[in-house]
Design an enzyme around this catalytic site. Structure first.
Site, mmCIF file in Angstrom:
data_model
loop_
_atom_site.group_PDB
_atom_site.id
_atom_site.type_symbol
_atom_site.label_atom_id
_atom_site.label_comp_id
_atom_site.label_asym_id
_atom_site.label_seq_id
_atom_site.Cartn_x
_atom_site.Cartn_y
_atom_site.Cartn_z
ATOM 1 N N LYS A 185 -4.155 -10.125 -5.965
ATOM 2 C CA LYS A 185 -5.551 -10.587 -5.455
ATOM 3 C C LYS A 185 -6.427 -9.497 -5.842
ATOM 4 O O LYS A 185 -6.274 -8.392 -6.079
ATOM 5 C CB LYS A 185 -5.417 -10.447 -3.631
ATOM 6 N N LYS A 236 -10.984 -4.639 -3.704
ATOM 7 C CA LYS A 236 -12.204 -3.656 -4.008
ATOM 8 C C LYS A 236 -11.534 -2.322 -4.448
ATOM 9 O O LYS A 236 -12.376 -1.521 -4.839
ATOM 10 C CB LYS A 236 -13.204 -3.553 -2.735
ATOM 11 N N LYS A 295 0.802 -1.062 0.119
ATOM 12 C CA LYS A 295 -0.126 -0.071 -0.050
ATOM 13 C C LYS A 295 0.825 1.321 -0.001
ATOM 14 O O LYS A 295 0.528 2.266 -0.564
ATOM 15 C CB LYS A 295 -1.099 -0.010 1.335
HETATM 16 P P1 ATP Z 1 -8.923 -3.543 -0.057
HETATM 17 O O1 ATP Z 1 -8.980 -4.282 -1.220
HETATM 18 O O2 ATP Z 1 -9.695 -2.428 0.136
HETATM 19 O O3 ATP Z 1 -7.179 -3.438 0.080
HETATM 20 P P2 ATP Z 1 -9.521 -5.820 1.333
HETATM 21 O O4 ATP Z 1 -10.877 -6.305 0.531
HETATM 22 O O5 ATP Z 1 -8.312 -6.467 1.192
HETATM 23 O O6 ATP Z 1 -9.640 -4.106 1.059
HETATM 24 P P3 ATP Z 1 -10.767 -6.064 3.892
HETATM 25 O O7 ATP Z 1 -12.066 -5.407 3.422
HETATM 26 O O8 ATP Z 1 -10.532 -5.786 5.353
HETATM 27 O O9 ATP Z 1 -9.685 -5.721 2.959
HETATM 28 O O10 ATP Z 1 -11.136 -7.666 3.864
HETATM 29 C C1 ATP Z 1 -11.989 -8.286 4.626
HETATM 30 C C2 ATP Z 1 -11.972 -9.820 4.365
HETATM 31 O O11 ATP Z 1 -11.833 -10.127 3.082
HETATM 32 C C3 ATP Z 1 -10.279 -10.220 4.848
HETATM 33 O O12 ATP Z 1 -10.561 -11.365 5.772
HETATM 34 C C4 ATP Z 1 -9.562 -10.353 3.566
HETATM 35 O O13 ATP Z 1 -8.668 -11.580 3.945
HETATM 36 C C5 ATP Z 1 -10.541 -11.115 2.686
HETATM 37 N N1 ATP Z 1 -10.202 -10.769 1.324
HETATM 38 C C6 ATP Z 1 -9.990 -9.742 0.856
HETATM 39 N N2 ATP Z 1 -9.594 -9.626 -0.502
HETATM 40 C C7 ATP Z 1 -9.657 -11.224 -0.806
HETATM 41 C C8 ATP Z 1 -9.464 -12.015 -2.063
HETATM 42 N N3 ATP Z 1 -9.034 -11.444 -2.994
HETATM 43 N N4 ATP Z 1 -9.525 -13.357 -1.717
HETATM 44 C C9 ATP Z 1 -9.862 -13.939 -0.583
HETATM 45 N N5 ATP Z 1 -10.248 -13.202 0.585
HETATM 46 C C10 ATP Z 1 -10.073 -11.761 0.391
#
Ligand code: ATP
Ligand code: LTN
Length: 329
Positions: A194, A197, A113
């Site tokens: 990965k 969002k 980040k």
């Molecule tokens: P950002 O994408 O905005 O950095 P994020 O979606 O990674 O945020 P969170 O919203 O805090 O972060 O994630 C919530 C949950 O979703 C966490 O348990 C994270 O491990 C899971 N998660 C996020 N992206 C993935 C993915 N691509 N595959 C599986 N699990 C995910």
């Protein structure tokens, strides 16, 4: 014996993707009967990247409504908003006093980040310490999250161990709980990273709240390869990711899916995948609309949740203040 505690949180930093759903939210539901579960909307984490205040408010209520639409039950689990329980930030400050800069600098999420932004903010650096505070306040045994959070849960264990060694036994050491399939859903446009969002390319993710047309279009456009043969291996990473998504939504094993599409092309596979994803999300998408419109119900859920969470959090917090040498009020 008391049930063990499960704790997890999702940031309202945007609209949730199917990565958030398969890696986290979907797995929260089944844990509710066996454990004492707390599911938080971690809005304090979300401000580690710039947020438009109006949008943050909207996204926070969206995540709450999605929790409920997916099947989280406020009668069984404590569902609340992180900023309603100030104990999180208080414990974070105290944990900062035993956190090492070196270890925080090694967190891959921090490195990723901070590479992406012009200015590296202190919040993004301290992010894992706040996450540790979330988890440790409730004597958590299990943390259901996607694989990307492994390093943060390990840091949480280290901090708990350090605190316990210095000030006597206080915190339970938590373990990560990742799903068998769906722990790491990749971008549809670049399967080496990965699905996220906050990716600027909307074709790289499917949102839980996308409509069916957008879902189908994004799957059609998903990057594959020129081999046009359905196999599960590390040379066909785009396809591998799509098979993982298929498997997570349908409950079918990877082997079953590969056998079903033996001799068939990507076009047919993608059409079926779009059906599987849309069928899997349809009930959730419909329930979401109803729940999101009921402001009074949402308010009741987060207010009651905050009350229950505060009671538990303050019990731990009082112990920490005392052990560290602060004078009780
Ligand atoms: P950002 O994408 O905005 O950095 P994020 O979606 O990674 O945020 P969170 O919203 O805090 O972060 O994630 C919530 C949950 O979703 C966490 O348990 C994270 O491990 C899971 N998660 C996020 N992206 C993935 C993915 N691509 N595959 C599986 N699990 C995910
Ligand atoms: N860092 C997590 C979100 C998060 C979390 C938590 C997850 C904040 N606090 C406590 C589990 C337990 C992420 O997924 N990005």
């Amino acid at each position: 014996m008391d049930k063990k505690v499960v704790y997890s949180g999702i940031q309202p930093s945007g609209s949730l993707t199917i990565g958030n759903y398969l890696g986290a939210l979907k797995n929260f539901i089944g844990l509710q009967d066996e454990y004492n579960c707390l599911y938080c909307i971690v809005d304090m984490h979300a401000i580690t990247v710039p947020q438009e205040p109006k949008l943050l408010r909207k996204n926070t209520l969206d995540v709450l409504a999605l929790y409920l639409a997916a099947g989280l039950d406020p009668e069984k689990s404590i569902i609340y908003i992180q900023s309603h329980v100030p104990a999180h930030v208080e414990l974070m400050w105290m944990l900062n006093s035993i956190s090492s800069m070196g270890q925080l600098q090694r967190m891959t999420q921090f490195k990723d980040k901070s590479k992406k932004s012009k200015e590296v903010l202190a919040g993004i650096f301290n992010y894992p310490v706040l996450m540790a505070a979330d988890i440790l306040l409730y004597q958590t045994s299990y943390v259901p999250v996607g694989e990307d959070q492994k390093q943060h849960v390990e840091l949480t264990r280290d901090l708990a161990q350090k605190f316990n060694a210095r000030y006597s036994d206080t915190f339970v050491l938590p373990d990560i709980l990742t799903p068998k399939s769906g722990a790491r859903i990749m971008s549809l446009q670049d399967p080496s990273i990965k699905m996220s969002k906050s990716d600027p390319d909307a074709n790289s993710f499917i949102l839980i709240l996308d409509d069916e047309e957008a879902t189908r279009r994004k799957i059609k456009r998903a990057v594959t390869d020129s081999l046009n043969s359905i196999d599960y291996n590390d040379e066909q990473v785009g396809l591998k990711n799509l098979i993982n998504i298929y498997s997570s939504f349908s409950g079918k094993s990877v082997e079953e899916i590969v056998a079903m599409y033996d001799g068939k092309g990507y076009g047919e596979f993608k059409e079926d995948l779009a059906d599987v994803v849309c069928d899997g999300l349809r009930p959730l998408r419909e329930r979401f609309k109803e729940i999101r419109a009921d402001k009074e119900y949402l308010e009741k859920v987060y207010k009651e949740g905050a009350e229950k969470a505060s009671y538990l959090a303050n019990k731990t917090l009082r112990k920490v203040y005392k052990k560290m040498g602060f004078i009780a009020k």
